[in-house]
Design an enzyme around this catalytic site. Sequence first.
Site, PDB file in Angstrom:
ATOM      1  N   GLY A  10       0.728  -1.188   0.007  1.00 55.46           N
ATOM      2  CA  GLY A  10       0.069  -0.084  -0.007  1.00 55.46           C
ATOM      3  C   GLY A  10       0.865   1.158  -0.015  1.00 55.46           C
ATOM      4  O   GLY A  10       0.137   2.613  -0.023  1.00 55.46           O
ATOM      5  N   GLY A  30       3.587   1.701  -1.931  1.00 53.21           N
ATOM      6  CA  GLY A  30       4.317   1.703  -3.362  1.00 53.21           C
ATOM      7  C   GLY A  30       3.550   2.498  -4.596  1.00 53.21           C
ATOM      8  O   GLY A  30       2.472   3.387  -4.135  1.00 53.21           O
ATOM      9  N   TYR A  89      11.063 -13.059 -12.010  1.00 59.07           N
ATOM     10  CA  TYR A  89       9.806 -12.193 -11.505  1.00 59.07           C
ATOM     11  C   TYR A  89       8.806 -13.031 -12.301  1.00 59.07           C
ATOM     12  O   TYR A  89       7.756 -13.020 -11.558  1.00 59.07           O
ATOM     13  CB  TYR A  89      10.187 -10.848 -12.090  1.00 59.07           C
TER      14      TYR A  89
HETATM   15  P1  NDP Z   1       6.506  -0.596  -5.538  1.00 52.21           P
HETATM   16  O1  NDP Z   1       7.874  -1.103  -5.809  1.00 52.21           O
HETATM   17  O2  NDP Z   1       6.308   0.778  -5.923  1.00 52.21           O
HETATM   18  O3  NDP Z   1       5.882  -1.049  -4.437  1.00 52.21           O
HETATM   19  C1  NDP Z   1       6.171  -2.201  -3.699  1.00 52.21           C
HETATM   20  C2  NDP Z   1       5.344  -2.204  -2.543  1.00 52.21           C
HETATM   21  O4  NDP Z   1       5.358  -3.606  -1.902  1.00 52.21           O
HETATM   22  C3  NDP Z   1       5.633  -1.460  -1.420  1.00 52.21           C
HETATM   23  O5  NDP Z   1       4.488  -0.835  -0.566  1.00 52.21           O
HETATM   24  C4  NDP Z   1       6.448  -2.124  -0.531  1.00 52.21           C
HETATM   25  O6  NDP Z   1       6.589  -1.726   0.853  1.00 52.21           O
HETATM   26  C5  NDP Z   1       5.791  -3.430  -0.662  1.00 52.21           C
HETATM   27  N1  NDP Z   1       6.720  -4.580  -0.266  1.00 52.21           N
HETATM   28  C6  NDP Z   1       7.831  -5.212  -0.923  1.00 52.21           C
HETATM   29  N2  NDP Z   1       8.480  -6.094  -0.344  1.00 52.21           N
HETATM   30  C7  NDP Z   1       7.610  -6.647   0.747  1.00 52.21           C
HETATM   31  C8  NDP Z   1       7.700  -7.529   1.833  1.00 52.21           C
HETATM   32  N3  NDP Z   1       8.532  -8.279   1.895  1.00 52.21           N
HETATM   33  N4  NDP Z   1       6.744  -7.355   2.716  1.00 52.21           N
HETATM   34  C9  NDP Z   1       5.592  -6.449   2.783  1.00 52.21           C
HETATM   35  N5  NDP Z   1       5.659  -5.715   1.876  1.00 52.21           N
HETATM   36  C10 NDP Z   1       6.752  -5.429   0.723  1.00 52.21           C
HETATM   37  O7  NDP Z   1       5.693  -1.203  -6.524  1.00 52.21           O
HETATM   38  P2  NDP Z   1       4.511  -1.048  -7.657  1.00 52.21           P
HETATM   39  O8  NDP Z   1       3.431  -0.272  -6.933  1.00 52.21           O
HETATM   40  O9  NDP Z   1       5.161  -0.446  -8.924  1.00 52.21           O
HETATM   41  O10 NDP Z   1       3.925  -2.365  -8.076  1.00 52.21           O
HETATM   42  C11 NDP Z   1       2.583  -2.901  -7.239  1.00 52.21           C
HETATM   43  C12 NDP Z   1       2.360  -4.137  -7.964  1.00 52.21           C
HETATM   44  O11 NDP Z   1       2.085  -3.884  -9.397  1.00 52.21           O
HETATM   45  C13 NDP Z   1       3.326  -5.154  -7.958  1.00 52.21           C
HETATM   46  O12 NDP Z   1       2.788  -6.490  -7.700  1.00 52.21           O
HETATM   47  C14 NDP Z   1       4.110  -5.470  -9.478  1.00 52.21           C
HETATM   48  O13 NDP Z   1       4.390  -6.207  -9.842  1.00 52.21           O
HETATM   49  C15 NDP Z   1       2.989  -4.793 -10.161  1.00 52.21           C
HETATM   50  N6  NDP Z   1       3.160  -4.226 -11.647  1.00 52.21           N
HETATM   51  C16 NDP Z   1       4.200  -3.027 -11.388  1.00 52.21           C
HETATM   52  C17 NDP Z   1       4.205  -2.425 -12.644  1.00 52.21           C
HETATM   53  C18 NDP Z   1       5.047  -1.307 -12.578  1.00 52.21           C
HETATM   54  O14 NDP Z   1       5.329  -0.800 -13.883  1.00 52.21           O
HETATM   55  N7  NDP Z   1       5.517  -0.440 -11.726  1.00 52.21           N
HETATM   56  C19 NDP Z   1       4.010  -3.062 -13.873  1.00 52.21           C
HETATM   57  C20 NDP Z   1       2.901  -4.206 -13.885  1.00 52.21           C
HETATM   58  C21 NDP Z   1       2.770  -4.713 -12.654  1.00 52.21           C
HETATM   59  P3  NDP Z   1       7.548  -0.608   1.431  1.00 52.21           P
HETATM   60  O15 NDP Z   1       7.207   0.620   0.844  1.00 52.21           O
HETATM   61  O16 NDP Z   1       7.396  -0.551   2.831  1.00 52.21           O
HETATM   62  O17 NDP Z   1       9.087  -0.888   0.826  1.00 52.21           O
END
Ligand code: NDP
Length: 333
Positions: A10, A12, A144
């Site tokens: 939430g 990201g 991935y």
């Molecule tokens: P971000 O890298 O911006 O955010 C990742 C999020 O996952 C953060 O909230 C992070 O928390 C959390 N997270 C990562 N590792 C853990 C863990 N071990 N335990 C708990 N929380 C964790 O990713 P996006 O918002 O870009 O991506 C969101 C989804 O969309 C993903 O599933 C991705 O695969 C998918 N996606 C993204 C695309 C893109 O272009 N960005 C394209 C297509 C799909 P914290 O902030 O605390 O690190």
Amino acid sequence: MSTVILVTGGTGLVGKAMEYVIENEPAGSRFGKRPDEKWIFASSSDGDLRDLEQTRKLFEKYKPTHVIHLAAMVGGLFKNMKYKLTFLRNNILINDNVLHSCYEFKVQKVISCLSTCVFPDKVEYPLTELTIHNGPPHESNFGYAHAKRMVDVQNHAYKEEFGCNFTSAIPTNVFGPHDNYDLEDAHVIPALLHKCYLAKKNGTPFIVGGSGKPLRQFIYSRDLANLFIWQLREYDSVPPSSFAGGGSHTRIFPAVGEDEEVTIKEVADAIVKAVGFEGSYSFDTSRADGQYRKPASNKKLLSLIGDFKFTPFDEALAESAKWFLDNYNNARI
Ligand code: NDP
């Protein structure tokens, strides 16, 4: 509260966009917050989802009725190429712990986030949810990709064995405020935004990695947030497809049709304009291009969602650039 929606990941790019939409759309509107809903936007500091006990504790604390599962180890081409095993393991662990906790805590509906990056390298275009397992993914991101594909397999198995309502969504490249702007690890738009900003600030050339020729479809994070909310609230009626057809109710979310892809050069041009960079820029063809194109169809999505308008690419890019420039000191760089 009758509905508790837990958004993993939430904090990201996509999670922050969901929070923005829920808080800024008029309450009670199609995408705004509803009185019977409680939204939880979880970060890794609320629990490391690679760990089953920490995942269970998170579920025990909030007792979600619905889950939008975004948390993942995410990165651009170069990070994916460098850390294939780490991408594979971390994402397998996160997805298995989250989905199994959803089953144990009797969550009514789960939407997990896949990506068009996980499709086979050699596949018929445009992509549809029917072809996700029809061949190996591109070599550059196989860790991935295999972990994400397993979510579709798990969704299907949870449905078959336990009748769970677990589904997924498959967005194309996402961009928007709160992106990851790390110069080596980021996706193409935030990485180029950052590079262009530094080139302007330092009076240096703006050099774009790769040939600029690959074609991509992008979706603005706030449009994607709307689509998740739509899928959560309104889209529940299509019967499960066969195994080869992916998890039940899975949908692909590109912003534009397959005939409207943009080249990386067009993206760079738009960034130059949004940042106000006036120097010249060039392409470093010694850097890898990744897949040449991977268009996805949005025809089915548009026929299902009814009245919905995507933000025009230039407008979304300008908003994203403005957010980055205004928040440079607090952004993930
Ligand atoms: P971000 O890298 O911006 O955010 C990742 C999020 O996952 C953060 O909230 C992070 O928390 C959390 N997270 C990562 N590792 C853990 C863990 N071990 N335990 C708990 N929380 C964790 O990713 P996006 O918002 O870009 O991506 C969101 C989804 O969309 C993903 O599933 C991705 O695969 C998918 N996606 C993204 C695309 C893109 O272009 N960005 C394209 C297509 C799909 P914290 O902030 O605390 O690190």
